[in-house]
Design a protein around this motif. Structure first.
Motif, mmCIF file in Angstrom:
data_model
loop_
_atom_site.group_PDB
_atom_site.id
_atom_site.type_symbol
_atom_site.label_atom_id
_atom_site.label_comp_id
_atom_site.label_asym_id
_atom_site.label_seq_id
_atom_site.Cartn_x
_atom_site.Cartn_y
_atom_site.Cartn_z
ATOM 1 N N ASP A 126 2.734 16.022 9.747
ATOM 2 C CA ASP A 126 4.042 16.437 10.275
ATOM 3 C C ASP A 126 5.045 15.289 10.286
ATOM 4 O OD1 ASP A 126 3.098 19.031 10.696
ATOM 5 O OD2 ASP A 126 2.367 18.543 12.706
ATOM 6 N N GLY A 127 5.028 14.515 9.213
ATOM 7 C CA GLY A 127 5.986 13.430 9.062
ATOM 8 C C GLY A 127 5.657 12.157 9.812
ATOM 9 N N THR A 128 4.522 12.120 10.482
ATOM 10 C CA THR A 128 4.141 10.948 11.269
ATOM 11 C C THR A 128 2.959 10.227 10.625
ATOM 12 O OG1 THR A 128 4.913 11.922 13.347
ATOM 13 C CG2 THR A 128 3.309 10.141 13.517
ATOM 14 N N LEU A 129 3.082 8.908 10.423
ATOM 15 C CA LEU A 129 2.003 8.082 9.882
ATOM 16 C C LEU A 129 1.015 7.762 11.003
ATOM 17 C CD1 LEU A 129 1.238 6.518 7.197
ATOM 18 C CD2 LEU A 129 2.256 4.505 8.300
ATOM 19 N N TYR A 130 -0.270 8.062 10.776
ATOM 20 C CA TYR A 130 -1.281 7.845 11.814
ATOM 21 C C TYR A 130 -2.291 6.759 11.460
ATOM 22 C CZ TYR A 130 0.227 11.787 14.656
ATOM 23 O OH TYR A 130 0.945 12.629 15.471
ATOM 24 N N ALA A 131 -2.208 6.204 10.273
ATOM 25 C CA ALA A 131 -3.089 5.102 9.886
ATOM 26 C C ALA A 131 -2.393 4.318 8.792
ATOM 27 C CB ALA A 131 -4.438 5.621 9.385
ATOM 28 N N ALA A 132 -2.681 3.024 8.734
ATOM 29 C CA ALA A 132 -2.071 2.147 7.733
ATOM 30 C C ALA A 132 -3.129 1.768 6.707
ATOM 31 C CB ALA A 132 -1.507 0.897 8.404
ATOM 32 N N PRO A 133 -2.857 1.965 5.417
ATOM 33 C CA PRO A 133 -3.881 1.706 4.405
ATOM 34 C C PRO A 133 -4.102 0.213 4.174
ATOM 35 C CG PRO A 133 -1.823 2.315 3.350
ATOM 36 C CD PRO A 133 -1.602 2.461 4.831
ATOM 37 N N PHE A 134 -5.380 -0.192 4.243
ATOM 38 C CA PHE A 134 -5.728 -1.568 3.916
ATOM 39 C C PHE A 134 -5.941 -1.709 2.414
ATOM 40 C CE2 PHE A 134 -8.694 -5.107 3.352
ATOM 41 C CZ PHE A 134 -7.928 -6.106 3.907
ATOM 42 N N TYR A 135 -6.651 -0.759 1.833
ATOM 43 C CA TYR A 135 -6.646 -0.637 0.378
ATOM 44 C C TYR A 135 -6.856 0.809 -0.006
ATOM 45 C CZ TYR A 135 -11.860 -0.729 0.117
ATOM 46 O OH TYR A 135 -13.194 -0.459 0.249
ATOM 47 N N GLY A 136 -6.308 1.171 -1.161
ATOM 48 C CA GLY A 136 -6.444 2.510 -1.692
ATOM 49 C C GLY A 136 -7.217 2.468 -2.995
ATOM 50 N N GLU A 137 -7.817 3.596 -3.336
ATOM 51 C CA GLU A 137 -8.637 3.613 -4.534
ATOM 52 C C GLU A 137 -8.742 5.011 -5.109
ATOM 53 O OE1 GLU A 137 -12.393 2.317 -2.857
ATOM 54 O OE2 GLU A 137 -13.106 4.400 -2.802
ATOM 55 N N ALA A 339 -5.524 -11.421 -8.521
ATOM 56 C CA ALA A 339 -6.475 -10.386 -8.933
ATOM 57 C C ALA A 339 -7.300 -9.861 -7.773
ATOM 58 C CB ALA A 339 -7.401 -10.920 -10.021
ATOM 59 N N ASN A 340 -7.370 -10.619 -6.684
ATOM 60 C CA ASN A 340 -8.243 -10.257 -5.571
ATOM 61 C C ASN A 340 -7.512 -9.664 -4.374
ATOM 62 O OD1 ASN A 340 -10.732 -11.227 -6.759
ATOM 63 N ND2 ASN A 340 -9.846 -13.260 -6.557
ATOM 64 N N VAL A 341 -6.225 -9.356 -4.501
ATOM 65 C CA VAL A 341 -5.506 -8.779 -3.371
ATOM 66 C C VAL A 341 -5.939 -7.327 -3.184
ATOM 67 C CG1 VAL A 341 -3.544 -10.299 -3.800
ATOM 68 C CG2 VAL A 341 -3.516 -7.964 -4.698
ATOM 69 N N PRO A 342 -5.837 -6.780 -1.966
ATOM 70 C CA PRO A 342 -6.209 -5.378 -1.744
ATOM 71 C C PRO A 342 -5.341 -4.446 -2.594
ATOM 72 C CG PRO A 342 -5.967 -6.538 0.353
ATOM 73 C CD PRO A 342 -5.435 -7.445 -0.703
ATOM 74 N N PRO A 343 -5.935 -3.609 -3.404
ATOM 75 C CA PRO A 343 -5.172 -2.783 -4.336
ATOM 76 C C PRO A 343 -4.813 -1.419 -3.755
ATOM 77 C CG PRO A 343 -7.484 -2.564 -4.805
ATOM 78 C CD PRO A 343 -7.376 -3.505 -3.634
ATOM 79 N N GLY A 344 -3.983 -0.698 -4.478
ATOM 80 C CA GLY A 344 -3.823 0.724 -4.283
ATOM 81 C C GLY A 344 -3.060 1.178 -3.065
ATOM 82 N N THR A 345 -2.224 0.314 -2.470
ATOM 83 C CA THR A 345 -1.517 0.766 -1.276
ATOM 84 C C THR A 345 0.004 0.734 -1.414
ATOM 85 O OG1 THR A 345 -1.545 -1.449 -0.259
ATOM 86 C CG2 THR A 345 -3.391 0.032 0.233
#
Length: 436
Positions: A126-137, A339-345
């Motif tokens: 409902d338009g509200t962010l409830y978690a912050a991504p550390f990495y995505g995949e 190359a080692n940073v958390p990807p996908g966010t």
């Protein structure tokens, strides 16, 4: 195994809290024992320097154990943790139960709009962010280019399952201790079932039809499980029913796998010469398909969330903002290389030429993430959302129970047909109990 790490207080800097060292506030963080999370713990001196009123206590757990611990704690309002590492599966369900603290008011400069839309969509209700991504995949094929060349073969950028099978056969050399393919076999809704559900999507299978009837008695699921078992029994490593993400990562890094189909986040670990004996020989391809319009790739993020039972929300939010910020990405790049940073966010990462130059897997990762469609994960219509999971509360228990059946089939304890029959019965029973 649980590891507790306390990050000491450093010199005072402009922080969120102004408590003195004597009155420092300790927040407890539950996290998974993946490489990116372990790396984060080593860099927390930067956080404590900027937030001298906050101490950090870490509880680091294997994936299945983490899920059990945090689920039990949040469902009972136990208050054991102030920050939890949770997946895309839990976020919408727990947000709907008012179990999570909203994150719409992150500190100035956090730039939530920079989060990749595909990732942010799974973390927003409902338009509200409830978690912050550390990495995505997502998931993709990682393979040994040298072994493919020696076999006289070339991996397509978008392979089929038949091409994967042929490559696995060609690269297997048991005398040399090299197995053509390594896949998850360890039981768990987020272990072997993450892989098998994504694979089944590409085979035209579904967990449920539009009336919530279990579908493990379908020809599509039979084909999925049969092909998976034949791949692993003929070309996989011994003891594969005990192998999850970390075990297969170690095998690939040691040069024992011709191919590994798994999380895109693993790319930086298999191409890091400090960890991988085959770092300079790794190629990447999209997850396989069966020609039905769906690939066997998933969509996932490990995220930091604050349980509603925490009494230290401000301190917890300060940590979540630090660990998932663009500044943290730059910190990892400075210490470990781009190359080692958390990807996908974050969109900005894939517009950063330094990262694109350092990470040969960057574009494949982004393409895989964008290709996953949690709203329409299967060939035929379904009543659920989720690519490698079904976003209902009951799935955690059902998915693990089905995973145990399929892992037993891989171990040779039961046949594929028995595993499918058991999966059909237990899924039907639990769904009826839940009122579907």
């Amino acid at each position: 195994m649980t590891t507790t790490i306390r990050a000491g207080l450093l010199a005072c800097a402009a922080g969120v809290l102004t408590a003195s060292a004597a009155g420092a506030e300790t927040i407890t963080i539950a996290t998974v024992n993946n490489g990116d999370m372990i790396r984060m713990q080593k860099l927390t001196d930067d956080f404590t320097a900027k937030n001298p009123g906050i101490e950090l206590e870490w509880v680091t757990l294997e994936e299945n154990v983490l899920r059990q611990r945090v689920t039990q704690d949040i469902a009972t309002n136990g208050g054991q943790f102030d920050v939890m590492t949770i997946g895309t599966y839990e976020v919408p369900i727990w947000a709907g139960q008012d179990w999570l603290v909203p994150l719409n008011d992150m500190p100035e400069g956090y730039d939530a709009d920079d989060i990749l839309p595909a990732i942010a969509g799974g973390l927003t209700t409902d338009g509200t962010l409830y978690a912050a991504p550390f990495y995505g995949e997502s998931s993709m094929v990682m393979y040994r280019k040298d072994l493919m060349e020696a076999a006289g073969m070339e991996m397509p950028e978008a392979p089929t399952w038949d091409e994967i099978r042929a490559a696995a056969e060609a690269m297997t050399d048991e005398d040399a201790g090299i197995y053509g393919i390594c896949l998850r076999g360890k039981a768990g809704w987020g272990e072997n079932m993450a892989f098998l559900t994504a694979m089944s999507n590409s085979y035209g299978a579904r967990w449920f039809d539009e009336e919530w009837n279990a579908q493990f008695d379908s020809p599509e699921w039979e084909a999925t499980l049969t092909d998976y078992l034949e791949l692993m029994n003929n070309y996989g490593p011994p003891g594969a029913s005990s192998n999850g993400f970390n075990e297969n990562l170690a095998l690939f890094q040691q040069g024992k796998c011709g191919m590994w189909i798994d999380a895109t986040v693993a790319a930086s670990f298999v191409t890091n010469p400090a960890d991988s004996t085959v770092a300079d020989q790794v190629g990447f391809a999209l997850a396989p398909d069966k020609g039905l319009g769906k690939r066997g790739n998933w969509l996932w993020a490990w995220n930091l969330a604050i349980p509603a039972g925490s009494e230290k929300v401000d301190a917890a939010k300060a940590f979540v903002a630090w660990a998932t910020s663009k500044e943290y990405t730059a910190l990892v790049a400075e210490n470990e290389g781009w190359a080692n940073v958390p990807p996908g966010t974050r969109t900005s990462l894939y517009e950063n030429q330094d990262y694109l130059d350092a990470a040969p897997f960057a574009q494949m990762t982004l393409e895989s993430i964008n290709a996953a469609d949690p709203q329409n994960p299967t060939v035929d219509p379904v009543p659920y959302v989720g690519v490698q999971f079904v976003a209902i509360p009951e799935f955690q228990g059902i998915g693990t129970a089905v995973g145990q059946q399929f892992s037993a089939a891989l171990a040779g304890q039961i046949t594929a047909q028995q595993a499918l029959e058991n999966a059909q019965k237990l899924t039907t029973r639990e769904m009826e109990r839940s009122g579907y």
